[in-house]
Design a protein around this motif. Structure first.
Motif, PDB file in Angstrom:
ATOM      1  N   LEU A  93      71.063  25.153  34.285  1.00 33.79           N
ATOM      2  CA  LEU A  93      72.154  25.523  35.179  1.00 33.79           C
ATOM      3  C   LEU A  93      72.141  27.032  35.374  1.00 33.79           C
ATOM      4  O   LEU A  93      72.167  27.795  34.411  1.00 33.79           O
ATOM      5  N   SER A  94      72.112  27.481  36.631  1.00 34.75           N
ATOM      6  CA  SER A  94      71.909  28.903  36.949  1.00 34.75           C
ATOM      7  C   SER A  94      70.652  29.406  36.267  1.00 34.75           C
ATOM      8  O   SER A  94      70.685  30.296  35.422  1.00 34.75           O
ATOM      9  N   PRO A  95      69.482  28.843  36.615  1.00 32.94           N
ATOM     10  CA  PRO A  95      68.250  29.177  35.889  1.00 32.94           C
ATOM     11  C   PRO A  95      67.861  30.634  36.054  1.00 32.94           C
ATOM     12  O   PRO A  95      67.883  31.196  37.143  1.00 32.94           O
ATOM     13  N   ILE A  96      67.519  31.245  34.922  1.00 32.32           N
ATOM     14  CA  ILE A  96      67.077  32.639  34.880  1.00 32.32           C
ATOM     15  C   ILE A  96      65.602  32.662  34.511  1.00 32.32           C
ATOM     16  O   ILE A  96      65.197  32.158  33.465  1.00 32.32           O
ATOM     17  N   ALA A  97      64.782  33.225  35.370  1.00 33.24           N
ATOM     18  CA  ALA A  97      63.367  33.414  35.083  1.00 33.24           C
ATOM     19  C   ALA A  97      62.978  34.791  35.626  1.00 33.24           C
ATOM     20  O   ALA A  97      63.094  35.793  34.938  1.00 33.24           O
ATOM     21  N   HIS A  98      62.557  34.856  36.890  1.00 37.79           N
ATOM     22  CA  HIS A  98      62.315  36.147  37.537  1.00 37.79           C
ATOM     23  C   HIS A  98      63.663  36.789  37.878  1.00 37.79           C
ATOM     24  O   HIS A  98      64.596  36.117  38.302  1.00 37.79           O
ATOM     25  N   LEU A  99      63.744  38.121  37.688  1.00 39.72           N
ATOM     26  CA  LEU A  99      65.034  38.801  37.885  1.00 39.72           C
ATOM     27  C   LEU A  99      64.969  39.996  38.829  1.00 39.72           C
ATOM     28  O   LEU A  99      65.982  40.652  39.045  1.00 39.72           O
ATOM     29  N   ASN A 100      63.809  40.284  39.386  1.00 37.25           N
ATOM     30  CA  ASN A 100      63.695  41.545  40.121  1.00 37.25           C
ATOM     31  C   ASN A 100      64.315  41.525  41.512  1.00 37.25           C
ATOM     32  O   ASN A 100      64.377  42.546  42.180  1.00 37.25           O
TER      33      ASN A 100
ATOM     34  N   ASN B  25      66.948  50.562  36.377  1.00 32.06           N
ATOM     35  CA  ASN B  25      65.901  51.476  36.821  1.00 32.06           C
ATOM     36  C   ASN B  25      65.950  52.839  36.150  1.00 32.06           C
ATOM     37  O   ASN B  25      64.942  53.552  36.116  1.00 32.06           O
ATOM     38  N   ILE B  26      67.124  53.234  35.640  1.00 33.65           N
ATOM     39  CA  ILE B  26      67.174  54.522  34.944  1.00 33.65           C
ATOM     40  C   ILE B  26      67.292  54.344  33.433  1.00 33.65           C
ATOM     41  O   ILE B  26      67.716  55.241  32.718  1.00 33.65           O
ATOM     42  N   PHE B  27      66.910  53.143  32.940  1.00 28.12           N
ATOM     43  CA  PHE B  27      66.721  52.909  31.505  1.00 28.12           C
ATOM     44  C   PHE B  27      67.991  53.184  30.688  1.00 28.12           C
ATOM     45  O   PHE B  27      67.942  53.791  29.627  1.00 28.12           O
ATOM     46  N   LEU B  28      69.135  52.680  31.171  1.00 27.50           N
ATOM     47  CA  LEU B  28      70.394  53.002  30.508  1.00 27.50           C
ATOM     48  C   LEU B  28      70.517  52.365  29.129  1.00 27.50           C
ATOM     49  O   LEU B  28      70.959  53.002  28.175  1.00 27.50           O
ATOM     50  N   ALA B  29      70.134  51.091  29.003  1.00 25.84           N
ATOM     51  CA  ALA B  29      70.229  50.447  27.694  1.00 25.84           C
ATOM     52  C   ALA B  29      69.296  51.118  26.696  1.00 25.84           C
ATOM     53  O   ALA B  29      69.617  51.227  25.509  1.00 25.84           O
ATOM     54  N   ASP B  30      68.155  51.586  27.179  1.00 24.48           N
ATOM     55  CA  ASP B  30      67.226  52.304  26.302  1.00 24.48           C
ATOM     56  C   ASP B  30      67.893  53.549  25.719  1.00 24.48           C
ATOM     57  O   ASP B  30      67.711  53.875  24.540  1.00 24.48           O
ATOM     58  N   ASP B  31      68.665  54.251  26.563  1.00 19.11           N
ATOM     59  CA  ASP B  31      69.361  55.449  26.093  1.00 19.11           C
ATOM     60  C   ASP B  31      70.390  55.100  25.029  1.00 19.11           C
ATOM     61  O   ASP B  31      70.546  55.818  24.032  1.00 19.11           O
ATOM     62  N   LEU B  32      71.117  53.999  25.235  1.00 18.28           N
ATOM     63  CA  LEU B  32      72.094  53.589  24.229  1.00 18.28           C
ATOM     64  C   LEU B  32      71.412  53.270  22.904  1.00 18.28           C
ATOM     65  O   LEU B  32      71.910  53.621  21.831  1.00 18.28           O
TER      66      LEU B  32
ATOM     67  N   ILE C  76      68.025  45.657  26.838  1.00 15.94           N
ATOM     68  CA  ILE C  76      66.836  46.402  27.266  1.00 15.94           C
ATOM     69  C   ILE C  76      65.784  45.431  27.788  1.00 15.94           C
ATOM     70  O   ILE C  76      65.168  45.670  28.839  1.00 15.94           O
ATOM     71  N   HIS C  77      65.586  44.346  27.084  1.00 15.75           N
ATOM     72  CA  HIS C  77      64.580  43.353  27.474  1.00 15.75           C
ATOM     73  C   HIS C  77      64.906  42.771  28.848  1.00 15.75           C
ATOM     74  O   HIS C  77      64.032  42.635  29.707  1.00 15.75           O
ATOM     75  N   LEU C  78      66.172  42.425  29.078  1.00 15.03           N
ATOM     76  CA  LEU C  78      66.570  41.898  30.380  1.00 15.03           C
ATOM     77  C   LEU C  78      66.394  42.939  31.475  1.00 15.03           C
ATOM     78  O   LEU C  78      65.970  42.625  32.591  1.00 15.03           O
ATOM     79  N   ALA C  79      66.702  44.201  31.164  1.00 15.84           N
ATOM     80  CA  ALA C  79      66.516  45.273  32.145  1.00 15.84           C
ATOM     81  C   ALA C  79      65.043  45.446  32.503  1.00 15.84           C
ATOM     82  O   ALA C  79      64.697  45.747  33.652  1.00 15.84           O
TER      83      ALA C  79
ATOM     84  N   TYR D 121      59.094  41.507  24.874  1.00 15.52           N
ATOM     85  CA  TYR D 121      59.703  42.837  24.824  1.00 15.52           C
ATOM     86  C   TYR D 121      58.630  43.917  24.861  1.00 15.52           C
ATOM     87  O   TYR D 121      57.645  43.868  24.122  1.00 15.52           O
ATOM     88  N   ASN D 122      58.829  44.899  25.733  1.00 10.55           N
ATOM     89  CA  ASN D 122      57.906  46.017  25.860  1.00 10.55           C
ATOM     90  C   ASN D 122      58.405  47.175  25.001  1.00 10.55           C
ATOM     91  O   ASN D 122      59.490  47.710  25.237  1.00 10.55           O
ATOM     92  N   TYR D 123      57.601  47.565  24.000  1.00 11.07           N
ATOM     93  CA  TYR D 123      58.024  48.612  23.074  1.00 11.07           C
ATOM     94  C   TYR D 123      57.842  50.012  23.641  1.00 11.07           C
ATOM     95  O   TYR D 123      58.166  50.996  22.980  1.00 11.07           O
ATOM     96  N   GLY D 124      57.319  50.116  24.849  1.00 12.57           N
ATOM     97  CA  GLY D 124      57.355  51.400  25.538  1.00 12.57           C
ATOM     98  C   GLY D 124      56.089  52.213  25.489  1.00 12.57           C
ATOM     99  O   GLY D 124      55.920  53.140  26.272  1.00 12.57           O
ATOM    100  N   ASP D 125      55.185  51.935  24.558  1.00 15.46           N
ATOM    101  CA  ASP D 125      53.901  52.615  24.562  1.00 15.46           C
ATOM    102  C   ASP D 125      52.833  51.665  24.031  1.00 15.46           C
ATOM    103  O   ASP D 125      53.126  50.693  23.330  1.00 15.46           O
ATOM    104  N   GLN D 126      51.616  51.937  24.389  1.00 17.41           N
ATOM    105  CA  GLN D 126      50.528  51.029  24.080  1.00 17.41           C
ATOM    106  C   GLN D 126      50.321  50.853  22.582  1.00 17.41           C
ATOM    107  O   GLN D 126      49.984  49.757  22.119  1.00 17.41           O
ATOM    108  N   ALA D 127      50.539  51.924  21.825  1.00 16.06           N
ATOM    109  CA  ALA D 127      50.309  51.852  20.379  1.00 16.06           C
ATOM    110  C   ALA D 127      51.273  50.849  19.713  1.00 16.06           C
ATOM    111  O   ALA D 127      50.852  50.032  18.885  1.00 16.06           O
TER     112      ALA D 127
END
Length: 409
Positions: A207-214, A226-233, A299-302, A313-319
């Motif tokens: 119900l109200s399926p969530i997959a692609h969000l862009n 787009n300005i990474f607000l949750a990342d800042d928090l 952050i993951h949803l953003a 989840y993208n940890y932000g850098d390749q390492a």
């Protein structure tokens, strides 16, 4: 720097409000210039005693521990209001973001899906994800520990959902039907795409399926993502995000004083214009919800809003990604890998601004090879996001068709 932090806090609150479903302050300022501060009520008796038994239904409280130590609560409604024991397979109901199992029980018994399924002979199980009020336990951590909140919806896929499905399967000895709303659909789809638990699932209703969000149409949500607000928090040290904390209520009051922001319409801005919510149940909702989540989850949803990808989840850098995944970028959940013979019932709303019709169309294209007799798609033009769980006419518009689908699978 202080101005940037304040903007970050204000904006991320707007993002996080997207499923504070039914909150009274989102509907009306009650003629006042200030918003009330909401505090959680004490419901030490649990969901069974506070919401189910009061309606004349039998109810059982269950606990299950995930492989990473979270202690989750499940409620079981084993019989209808008449007392007749369930003679149909189990159904597991999974709530969305900022909710818990209460969301399936707020309306009257003839309007709430949890009760409707029980009265139709199903063995009803209600899941509560980690961090919510009745699933706040852990084998070694407490919610005051930052490490307690180090999770995103990846962990809901690999730990919470798996633990709940396996528990119900083992307790009943039967394959189960699954029903999810919003985030509850995403974690199921991710699991199914990896072949997880499908041997224990009869069918799934999304119900109200969530997959692609862009393609989410809300400018506020896109701006925040787009300005990474949750990342800042997260960088500032906020691991838990709880809409019922006093600071969050004060934050909302500050937002409502910004020119151009109309708090009376925030629910519509973020979920779409819900047509059919029973406004007399708002006080009941406020007595229990909204529930906390982790900042990392937001952050993951953003990340999904920014990229359109359904990935871990993208940890932000390749390492760091290499450390966690053994590759430079996060693995994707391939929706085309969902078994083509898994019975799926999808229902979306034409006015839903979270499960946007364009994003749903992309997901349906992912399912283009799905067996046609195993896929039912129900689009409801007048419905928005919250109508699917709190709409007074949802029984006639959605649930009866969903139950017929269950009966044939």
């Amino acid at each position: 720097m202080a101005k940037k932090i304040l903007l970050t806090l204000l904006s991320i609150f707007l993002v996080c409000i997207l499923e504070a479903q039914g909150r009274k302050s989102l509907y009306s300022m009650n003629g006042k210039d200030e918003l009330p501060v909401f505090f959680p009520s004490d419901h030490s008796d649990g969901i069974c005693k506070s919401m189910v038994e009061t309606q004349g239904y039998k109810c059982e409280e269950h606990k299950v521990t995930t492989n990473d130590g979270f202690i989750l609560s499940l409620q079981r409604i084993p019989a209808g209001q008449s007392g007749k024991i369930a003679d149909k397979p189990p159904v597991l109901l999974q709530h969305g973001l900022f909710s818990d199992a209460m969301i399936w029980l707020f309306n009257s018994p003839d309007e709430s899906l949890g009760f409707i399924l029980a009265d139709n002979g199903y063995d009803v199980w209600l899941a509560n994800t980690r961090g919510t009020r009745y699933s706040s336990g852990h084998t070694s951590l407490t919610p005051s520990d930052k490490a307690y909140w180090e999770w995103s919806w990846d962990e809901l896929v690999s730990y919470d959902l798996k633990a709940c499905v396996e528990y119900v399967y083992n307790q009943t000895g039967q394959k189960l039907h699954y029903t999810g709303h919003s985030l509850g659909t995403l974690i199921a789809l991710a699991a199914f795409s990896e072949g997880e638990m499908v041997n224990m699932i009869r069918s799934a209703a999304l119900l109200s399926p969530i997959a692609h969000l862009n393609q989410i149409p809300s400018p506020a949500i896109k701006f925040a993502a787009n300005i990474f607000l949750a990342d800042d928090l997260y960088w500032l040290g906020l691991r838990e995000f709880n809409l019922k904390e006093q600071d969050a209520s004060k934050l909302l009051e500050g937002i409502c004083k910004i020119p151009g922001i109309n708090c009376a319409n925030l629910l519509t801005v973020f979920t779409g214009p819900n047509c059919c919510i029973n406004s007399t149940r708002i006080d009941v909702y406020l007595d229990h919800e909204p529930q906390p989540t982790s900042t990392k989850n937001l952050i993951h949803l953003a990340q999904m809003v920014r990229t359109g990808d359904i990935a871990m989840y993208n940890y932000g850098d390749q390492a760091q990604n290499m450390q966690h995944y053994g590759q430079a970028s996060p693995p994707v959940y391939d929706m085309t890998s969902i078994p083509n013979d898994l019975p799926l019932f999808l229902s979306n709303g034409g006015k839903d601004t979270l499960s946007d019709v364009n994003d749903v169309a992309v997901f349906l294209d992912d399912l283009k090879d799905h067996n046609k007799d195993k896929l039912v798609v129900l689009s409801i033009d007048e419905y928005a996001h919250v109508d699917f769980v709190m709409g007074v006419n949802a029984k006639q518009v959605v649930y009866e068709l969903m139950i017929d689908f269950f009966n044939h699978n």
